[in-house]
Enzyme design. Structure first.
Site, PDB file in Angstrom:
ATOM      1  N   ASP A   7     103.655 -30.854  54.342  1.00 26.56           N
ATOM      2  CA  ASP A   7     102.774 -31.683  55.158  1.00 26.56           C
ATOM      3  C   ASP A   7     102.396 -30.838  56.378  1.00 26.56           C
ATOM      4  OD1 ASP A   7     101.592 -34.039  56.350  1.00 26.56           O
ATOM      5  OD2 ASP A   7     103.366 -34.093  57.646  1.00 26.56           O
ATOM      6  N   LEU A   8     101.359 -31.226  57.098  1.00 21.09           N
ATOM      7  CA  LEU A   8     100.915 -30.425  58.254  1.00 21.09           C
ATOM      8  C   LEU A   8     101.410 -31.019  59.590  1.00 21.09           C
ATOM      9  CD1 LEU A   8      99.080 -28.063  59.336  1.00 21.09           C
ATOM     10  CD2 LEU A   8      97.250 -29.766  59.456  1.00 21.09           C
ATOM     11  N   ASP A   9     100.831 -32.176  59.961  1.00 21.92           N
ATOM     12  CA  ASP A   9     101.123 -32.777  61.277  1.00 21.92           C
ATOM     13  C   ASP A   9     102.594 -33.188  61.362  1.00 21.92           C
ATOM     14  OD1 ASP A   9      98.360 -32.750  62.130  1.00 21.92           O
ATOM     15  OD2 ASP A   9      97.996 -34.505  60.880  1.00 21.92           O
ATOM     16  N   TRP A  23      95.485 -41.760  69.784  1.00 21.69           N
ATOM     17  CA  TRP A  23      95.512 -43.173  69.370  1.00 21.69           C
ATOM     18  C   TRP A  23      95.888 -44.057  70.555  1.00 21.69           C
ATOM     19  CZ3 TRP A  23      92.800 -44.529  65.550  1.00 21.69           C
ATOM     20  CH2 TRP A  23      92.844 -43.913  64.307  1.00 21.69           C
ATOM     21  N   LEU A  42     102.035 -44.417  61.366  1.00 20.49           N
ATOM     22  CA  LEU A  42     100.761 -43.730  61.096  1.00 20.49           C
ATOM     23  C   LEU A  42     100.971 -42.346  60.479  1.00 20.49           C
ATOM     24  CD1 LEU A  42      98.915 -44.434  64.474  1.00 20.49           C
ATOM     25  CD2 LEU A  42      99.283 -45.979  62.545  1.00 20.49           C
ATOM     26  N   ARG A  43     102.223 -41.883  60.494  1.00 18.95           N
ATOM     27  CA  ARG A  43     102.497 -40.555  59.937  1.00 18.95           C
ATOM     28  C   ARG A  43     102.108 -40.520  58.455  1.00 18.95           C
ATOM     29  NH1 ARG A  43     105.786 -37.385  63.332  1.00 18.95           N
ATOM     30  NH2 ARG A  43     106.588 -38.604  65.070  1.00 18.95           N
ATOM     31  N   GLY A  44     101.332 -39.529  58.082  1.00 22.03           N
ATOM     32  CA  GLY A  44     100.961 -39.349  56.678  1.00 22.03           C
ATOM     33  C   GLY A  44      99.807 -40.214  56.204  1.00 22.03           C
ATOM     34  N   ARG A  47      93.013 -41.647  58.700  1.00 24.00           N
ATOM     35  CA  ARG A  47      92.486 -42.167  59.969  1.00 24.00           C
ATOM     36  C   ARG A  47      92.146 -43.662  59.848  1.00 24.00           C
ATOM     37  NH1 ARG A  47      87.501 -38.794  61.782  1.00 24.00           N
ATOM     38  NH2 ARG A  47      88.968 -37.181  61.129  1.00 24.00           N
ATOM     39  N   SER A 114      95.070 -35.413  56.710  1.00 20.78           N
ATOM     40  CA  SER A 114      94.142 -35.201  57.828  1.00 20.78           C
ATOM     41  C   SER A 114      92.882 -34.461  57.415  1.00 20.78           C
ATOM     42  CB  SER A 114      94.835 -34.410  58.932  1.00 20.78           C
ATOM     43  OG  SER A 114      93.895 -34.056  59.927  1.00 20.78           O
ATOM     44  N   ASN A 116      91.239 -32.967  59.636  1.00 23.67           N
ATOM     45  CA  ASN A 116      91.190 -31.861  60.603  1.00 23.67           C
ATOM     46  C   ASN A 116      92.061 -30.673  60.177  1.00 23.67           C
ATOM     47  OD1 ASN A 116      89.522 -32.965  62.872  1.00 23.67           O
ATOM     48  ND2 ASN A 116      91.083 -34.564  62.806  1.00 23.67           N
TER      49      ASN A 116
HETATM   50  P1  XGP Z   1      92.650 -37.262  60.774  1.00 18.89           P
HETATM   51  C1  XGP Z   1      95.145 -38.217  60.706  1.00 18.89           C
HETATM   52  C2  XGP Z   1      95.261 -39.651  61.194  1.00 18.89           C
HETATM   53  O1  XGP Z   1      94.245 -39.920  62.166  1.00 18.89           O
HETATM   54  C3  XGP Z   1      96.617 -39.841  61.841  1.00 18.89           C
HETATM   55  O2  XGP Z   1      96.792 -41.173  62.280  1.00 18.89           O
HETATM   56  C4  XGP Z   1      97.707 -39.462  60.831  1.00 18.89           C
HETATM   57  O3  XGP Z   1      98.979 -39.564  61.456  1.00 18.89           O
HETATM   58  C5  XGP Z   1      97.475 -38.030  60.363  1.00 18.89           C
HETATM   59  O4  XGP Z   1      96.182 -37.909  59.807  1.00 18.89           O
HETATM   60  C6  XGP Z   1      98.499 -37.650  59.268  1.00 18.89           C
HETATM   61  O5  XGP Z   1      98.461 -36.290  59.004  1.00 18.89           O
HETATM   62  O6  XGP Z   1      93.913 -37.959  60.056  1.00 18.89           O
HETATM   63  O7  XGP Z   1      92.162 -38.240  61.781  1.00 18.89           O
HETATM   64  O8  XGP Z   1      93.129 -35.974  61.426  1.00 18.89           O
HETATM   65  O9  XGP Z   1      91.687 -37.025  59.663  1.00 18.89           O
HETATM   66 MG    MG Z   2     103.222 -35.521  59.074  1.00 20.68          MG
END
Ligand code: XGP
Ligand code: MG
Length: 212
Positions: A7-9, A23, A42-44, A47, A114, A116
């Site tokens: 996973d990244l974030d 957020w 919200l993890r994983g 958006r 994500s 991003n």
């Molecule tokens: P993106 C993100 C979500 O906005 C965020 O709430 C999640 O925790 C995250 O993805 C999980 O990796 O998506 O807004 O960067 O596309």
């Molecule tokens: Mg994560």
């Protein structure tokens, strides 16, 4: 030979905290209660689904148009925060683990909800390091659906059962197991009863995989 899908974030880089900040700004501006506990849900998650989870705490109802605006507001803040992201924001042990995996001939991928993802990998200088990248721009269903990990496995040309997923999200562990993969939990994901392994450091992953 196993392949590893990260996973990244919150696993590769500390952007999970930037998501929280962005957020939180959106929620505060709209008078919606939001804290670290809600943030963990919200993890994983994509958006749009993240927004739905946050709005459960709101007394108001929002039109599709308004939801789009709230997501845009959050993402604009998030992308601005990404401006300052640099190589040193890579989480401890990640670069060392990647080097050891590569040395051992283990294929590595990113599996992130994500949109991003590529921007972030560029910012931290890891855009060419992974053998495959699967992200939120390529999937219909975000975690806990296994889709993003199955896309990563397909790009790695390996079977799901040969893949080991490293996740900080409970939804990510569920996704890995739904995809018939081995699930390693770090951070918040350690609370998932589905995890095959729980680690506190990246080097423990090298031990689990029996890397030389
Ligand atoms: P993106 C993100 C979500 O906005 C965020 O709430 C999640 O925790 C995250 O993805 C999980 O990796 O998506 O807004 O960067 O596309
Ligand atoms: Mg994560």
């Amino acid at each position: 030979m196993k392949s590893v899908i990260f996973d990244l974030d919150g696993v590769i880089v500390s952007t999970d905290d930037l998501h929280f900040q962005a957020w939180k700004s959106m929620a505060d501006r709209n008078g919606i209660p939001f804290d670290r506990q809600i943030n963990n849900l919200l993890r994983g998650v994509s958006r749009a689904e993240s927004l739905e989870i946050i709005l459960r705490k709101s007394e108001k109802s929002y039109s599709e148009q308004q939801k789009q605006e709230l997501m845009q507001y959050k993402n604009d803040i998030y992308v601005k925060l990404l401006d300052n992201l640099k190589h040193s924001d890579i989480l401890p042990g990640v670069v060392e683990l990647i080097n050891r995996l590569k040395k051992a001939g283990v294929k590595i991928a990113i599996g992130s909800s994500s949109k991003n993802t590529r921007k972030i990998l560029q910012k931290i200088g890891l855009e060419t390091v992974f053998d495959a990248i699967a992200d939120g721009t390529e999937i219909q269903h975000s975690k806990p659906d296994p889709e993003v990990f199955l896309v990563a496995a397909r790009k790695l040309e390996t079977k799901p059962e040969n893949c080991v997923v490293v996740e900080d999200a409970v939804a990510g562990i569920e996704a890995a197991k739904a995809g018939n993969m081995t699930a390693i939990a770090i951070g918040d994901a350690a609370s998932s009863s589905l995890a095959d392994y729980r680690v506190n450091t990246m080097m423990q992953i090298a031990e689990i995989l029996n890397l030389e």
